[in-house]
Design a protein around this motif. Structure first.
Motif, PDB file in Angstrom:
ATOM      1  N   GLN A 193      -1.672  18.102   7.780  1.00 52.05           N
ATOM      2  CA  GLN A 193      -1.195  16.866   8.481  1.00 52.05           C
ATOM      3  C   GLN A 193      -0.399  16.394   7.550  1.00 52.05           C
ATOM      4  OE1 GLN A 193      -3.868  13.982  10.065  1.00 52.05           O
ATOM      5  NE2 GLN A 193      -2.331  12.872  10.761  1.00 52.05           N
ATOM      6  N   ALA A 194       1.139  16.079   7.596  1.00 50.05           N
ATOM      7  CA  ALA A 194       1.917  15.534   6.739  1.00 50.05           C
ATOM      8  C   ALA A 194       2.773  14.441   7.363  1.00 50.05           C
ATOM      9  CB  ALA A 194       2.844  16.520   6.093  1.00 50.05           C
ATOM     10  N   CYS A 195       2.218  13.005   7.004  1.00 49.35           N
ATOM     11  CA  CYS A 195       3.008  11.937   7.746  1.00 49.35           C
ATOM     12  C   CYS A 195       2.585  10.743   6.826  1.00 49.35           C
ATOM     13  CB  CYS A 195       2.514  11.936   9.189  1.00 49.35           C
ATOM     14  SG  CYS A 195       0.694  11.645   9.194  1.00 49.35           S
ATOM     15  N   ARG A 196       2.959   9.623   7.395  1.00 51.77           N
ATOM     16  CA  ARG A 196       2.647   8.470   6.636  1.00 51.77           C
ATOM     17  C   ARG A 196       1.186   8.005   6.799  1.00 51.77           C
ATOM     18  NH1 ARG A 196       7.304   3.959   7.939  1.00 51.77           N
ATOM     19  NH2 ARG A 196       5.490   2.501   7.268  1.00 51.77           N
ATOM     20  N   MET A 197       0.653   7.325   5.971  1.00 50.45           N
ATOM     21  CA  MET A 197      -0.571   7.009   5.818  1.00 50.45           C
ATOM     22  C   MET A 197      -0.985   5.837   6.863  1.00 50.45           C
ATOM     23  SD  MET A 197      -3.627   8.091   4.874  1.00 50.45           S
ATOM     24  CE  MET A 197      -3.137   9.668   3.699  1.00 50.45           C
ATOM     25  N   GLU A 198      -0.839   5.930   8.105  1.00 46.13           N
ATOM     26  CA  GLU A 198      -1.290   4.815   8.981  1.00 46.13           C
ATOM     27  C   GLU A 198      -2.173   5.369  10.121  1.00 46.13           C
ATOM     28  OE1 GLU A 198       2.981   3.966  10.750  1.00 46.13           O
ATOM     29  OE2 GLU A 198       3.301   2.847   8.980  1.00 46.13           O
ATOM     30  N   GLU A 199      -3.075   4.434  10.515  1.00 43.78           N
ATOM     31  CA  GLU A 199      -4.132   4.752  11.376  1.00 43.78           C
ATOM     32  C   GLU A 199      -3.828   5.599  12.578  1.00 43.78           C
ATOM     33  OE1 GLU A 199      -8.323   2.897  12.627  1.00 43.78           O
ATOM     34  OE2 GLU A 199      -6.926   1.675  11.623  1.00 43.78           O
ATOM     35  N   TRP A 200      -2.648   5.020  12.976  1.00 37.22           N
ATOM     36  CA  TRP A 200      -2.141   5.661  14.634  1.00 37.22           C
ATOM     37  C   TRP A 200      -1.785   6.874  14.572  1.00 37.22           C
ATOM     38  CZ3 TRP A 200       2.668   7.406  16.238  1.00 37.22           C
ATOM     39  CH2 TRP A 200       3.582   6.888  15.088  1.00 37.22           C
ATOM     40  N   LYS A 201      -1.634   7.444  13.250  1.00 35.21           N
ATOM     41  CA  LYS A 201      -1.067   9.039  13.185  1.00 35.21           C
ATOM     42  C   LYS A 201      -2.365   9.879  13.192  1.00 35.21           C
ATOM     43  CE  LYS A 201       3.402   8.455  11.723  1.00 35.21           C
ATOM     44  NZ  LYS A 201       4.201   9.177  12.399  1.00 35.21           N
ATOM     45  N   HIS A 203      -5.204  10.428  11.441  1.00 39.47           N
ATOM     46  CA  HIS A 203      -6.102  11.206  10.456  1.00 39.47           C
ATOM     47  C   HIS A 203      -7.727  11.216  10.807  1.00 39.47           C
ATOM     48  CE1 HIS A 203      -2.592   9.552   8.341  1.00 39.47           C
ATOM     49  NE2 HIS A 203      -2.505  10.588   7.848  1.00 39.47           N
ATOM     50  N   ARG A 204      -8.066   9.965  11.154  1.00 38.10           N
ATOM     51  CA  ARG A 204      -9.684   9.930  11.209  1.00 38.10           C
ATOM     52  C   ARG A 204     -10.163  10.747  12.501  1.00 38.10           C
ATOM     53  NH1 ARG A 204     -12.663   5.878  10.010  1.00 38.10           N
ATOM     54  NH2 ARG A 204     -11.051   4.777   9.365  1.00 38.10           N
ATOM     55  N   GLY A 226       1.649   9.490   1.425  1.00 35.56           N
ATOM     56  CA  GLY A 226       1.080   8.351  -0.016  1.00 35.56           C
ATOM     57  C   GLY A 226       0.769   7.100   0.603  1.00 35.56           C
ATOM     58  N   VAL A 227       0.099   6.363  -0.153  1.00 33.97           N
ATOM     59  CA  VAL A 227      -0.035   4.903   0.164  1.00 33.97           C
ATOM     60  C   VAL A 227       1.428   4.185  -0.093  1.00 33.97           C
ATOM     61  CG1 VAL A 227      -1.170   2.667  -0.749  1.00 33.97           C
ATOM     62  CG2 VAL A 227      -2.503   4.908  -0.103  1.00 33.97           C
ATOM     63  N   GLN A 228       1.745   3.366   0.784  1.00 33.24           N
ATOM     64  CA  GLN A 228       2.992   2.608   0.561  1.00 33.24           C
ATOM     65  C   GLN A 228       2.672   1.015   0.770  1.00 33.24           C
ATOM     66  OE1 GLN A 228       6.953   4.199   1.970  1.00 33.24           O
ATOM     67  NE2 GLN A 228       5.606   5.285   3.403  1.00 33.24           N
ATOM     68  N   ARG A 229       1.682   0.650   1.348  1.00 33.00           N
ATOM     69  CA  ARG A 229       1.189  -0.815   1.437  1.00 33.00           C
ATOM     70  C   ARG A 229      -0.242  -0.952   1.178  1.00 33.00           C
ATOM     71  NH1 ARG A 229       4.175  -1.369   7.392  1.00 33.00           N
ATOM     72  NH2 ARG A 229       2.933   0.480   7.530  1.00 33.00           N
ATOM     73  N   PRO A 230      -0.810  -2.068   1.097  1.00 30.68           N
ATOM     74  CA  PRO A 230      -2.142  -2.363   0.620  1.00 30.68           C
ATOM     75  C   PRO A 230      -3.066  -1.968   1.704  1.00 30.68           C
ATOM     76  CG  PRO A 230      -0.796  -4.391  -0.167  1.00 30.68           C
ATOM     77  CD  PRO A 230       0.027  -3.374   0.504  1.00 30.68           C
ATOM     78  N   GLN A 231      -2.674  -2.037   2.956  1.00 27.32           N
ATOM     79  CA  GLN A 231      -3.614  -1.578   4.002  1.00 27.32           C
ATOM     80  C   GLN A 231      -3.815  -0.337   4.109  1.00 27.32           C
ATOM     81  OE1 GLN A 231      -0.606  -3.412   4.415  1.00 27.32           O
ATOM     82  NE2 GLN A 231       0.274  -2.744   6.335  1.00 27.32           N
ATOM     83  N   GLU A 232      -2.765   0.566   3.642  1.00 25.03           N
ATOM     84  CA  GLU A 232      -2.829   2.056   3.700  1.00 25.03           C
ATOM     85  C   GLU A 232      -3.616   2.406   2.363  1.00 25.03           C
ATOM     86  OE1 GLU A 232       1.249   3.344   3.357  1.00 25.03           O
ATOM     87  OE2 GLU A 232       1.868   2.203   5.504  1.00 25.03           O
ATOM     88  N   ALA A 233      -3.675   1.746   1.775  1.00 26.39           N
ATOM     89  CA  ALA A 233      -4.856   1.934   0.491  1.00 26.39           C
ATOM     90  C   ALA A 233      -6.222   1.936   1.130  1.00 26.39           C
ATOM     91  CB  ALA A 233      -4.549   1.278  -0.827  1.00 26.39           C
ATOM     92  N   SER A 238     -11.139   4.568   3.285  1.00 25.34           N
ATOM     93  CA  SER A 238     -11.984   4.696   4.345  1.00 25.34           C
ATOM     94  C   SER A 238     -12.262   6.246   5.013  1.00 25.34           C
ATOM     95  CB  SER A 238     -11.385   4.024   5.706  1.00 25.34           C
ATOM     96  OG  SER A 238     -10.376   4.320   6.307  1.00 25.34           O
ATOM     97  N   LEU A 239     -10.876   6.927   5.020  1.00 31.28           N
ATOM     98  CA  LEU A 239     -10.703   8.366   5.263  1.00 31.28           C
ATOM     99  C   LEU A 239     -11.636   9.318   4.205  1.00 31.28           C
ATOM    100  CD1 LEU A 239      -6.970   8.953   6.212  1.00 31.28           C
ATOM    101  CD2 LEU A 239      -8.929   8.452   7.748  1.00 31.28           C
TER     102      LEU A 239
END
Length: 374
Positions: A193-201, A203-204, A226-233, A238-239
């Motif tokens: 899976q290669a995409c932005r680290m956003e929940e709606w993508k 991953h979970r 990768g992580v680009q914003r604090p919420q993504e970290a 959590s993942l």
């Protein structure tokens, strides 16, 4: 014809990949000149300059600080006074809201490139509605269906984004090297899976599906992004915790931000990005198809226009159907190779760069002809 593309430039995702692609395609279509106006320095501005593109910096903007908006608008207005452009393209609602009025005031044809679904209720979309473009280009039929929520009277066309093949296609030796570096054996089925680290993508959701396959041997997961914003970290943490809880942590590699995604794709065996909400288009799916991977995703949004039975599967956004298909593909290499073989032709039919550039040139010719007639 000379185009100026206006965008923010502070993050990196699908729109940024598209703009970088336009810069890299410039030599193949000299009749179209692409320049770029960004608010922020970052990876995008660096890649545009490396591609030889003229890149103008408008200055960092925060809507909560009105003087930064005024300053950036002034820089753009001066650029439009100094240079002659066939049209200005604002990519997404944010630049359309902030800079659309400047373009209209300068008398330059304004194009809105729609990269997301629009509901007309968000404050940015209400602000963008104030300035109608002369033309809207939508990245999918799914996106175009929502355009009327903001621009009910604006003419529009669907233009799938161009996705060129990588200049250097890695062969078997490179594939083996990447797999060895990431600890994947020759006989493992590597899911990527290669995409932005956003929940709606999703991953979970993917981890939950693989948790149901923890006793199934022969698979591994690579997560690139990768992580680009604090919420993504926080999301990434959590993942990692979920993978541990599910008992699959040792089979999951979180790779962070990567610049070698084409190599990763060609070293993997299955592409899975099970979105939880509708993806407007999805360059990642096209890249996976080009790499000859079978694509598994959820049946919503732009992927409904990309993935069919010749190259992948669409399922409901639940762990059970996702796990069922993954099990079948892990256990049946012949099936995933057959589906993967259908990917390159499907990708070319949708996103061949030459077809996109010819279509864009036609759009500009029609737009300028209308302007002369008016």
């Amino acid at each position: 014809m000379r185009l100026l593309h206006v965008y923010s430039g502070n993050l990196y995702g699908g729109i940024e990949v598209f703009l970088r692609t336009l810069a890299r395609l410039a030599p193949s279509a000299p009749e179209l000149t692409h320049e770029f106006a960004l608010c922020f320095e970052g990876r995008l501005s660096q890649e545009l300059r490396e591609a030889g593109a003229v890149t103008h910096l408008l200055g960092a903007v925060k809507v909560s600080r009105p003087w930064t908006v005024w300053r950036a608008r002034s820089v753009l207005a001066e650029l439009l006074r100094r240079e002659r452009y066939t049209a200005v393209v604002c990519h997404a609602a944010w630049p359309q809201a902030l800079f659309g009025p400047v373009v209209r005031a300068a008398g330059v044809p304004l194009i809105f490139y729609q990269h997301d679904g629009l509901n007309g209720r968000h404050w940015l979309e209400r602000w963008a509605r104030v300035t109608e473009p002369a033309l809207a280009l939508s990245n999918s039929r799914f996106s175009a269906q929502s355009l009327a929520n903001v621009y009910p009277r604006v003419p529009w066309k669907v233009r799938y984004l161009p996705v060129p093949l990588p200049e250097l296609l890695p062969g078997p030796v490179e594939r083996a090297r990447v797999r060895a570096e990431l600890g994947a054996s020759e006989h493992q089925a590597v899911i990527i899976q290669a995409c932005r680290m956003e929940e709606w993508k999703g991953h979970r959701l993917l981890l939950e599906a693989l948790g149901r396959l923890r006793t199934l041997p022969g698979w591994a997961l690579w997560v690139a992004g990768g992580v680009q914003r604090p919420q993504e970290a926080r999301y990434l943490e959590s993942l990692e915790a979920l993978a541990t809880e599910l008992g699959i942590r040792e089979r999951v590699r979180f790779l962070g931000q990567r610049t070698d995604v084409p190599q990763l794709l060609r070293a993997a065996d299955i592409h899975c990005q099970p979105n939880l909400s509708a993806e407007p288009f999805g360059i990642a799916f096209i890249e996976a198809l080009q790499a000859g991977l079978p694509v598994l995703t959820t049946a919503m949004g732009g992927p409904l226009e990309i993935v069919d039975d010749s190259c992948g599967r669409l399922v409901q956004p639940r762990p059970e159907p996702l796990a069922e298909v993954l099990r079948e593909w892990v256990e049946t290499p012949e099936l995933r190779r057959k589906l993967g073989a259908g990917g390159p032709a499907r990708a070319a039919a949708l996103c061949e760069p030459g077809a996109f550039l010819r279509g864009l040139q036609e759009d500009l010719q029609e737009l300028t002809a209308k302007g002369r007639a008016a």
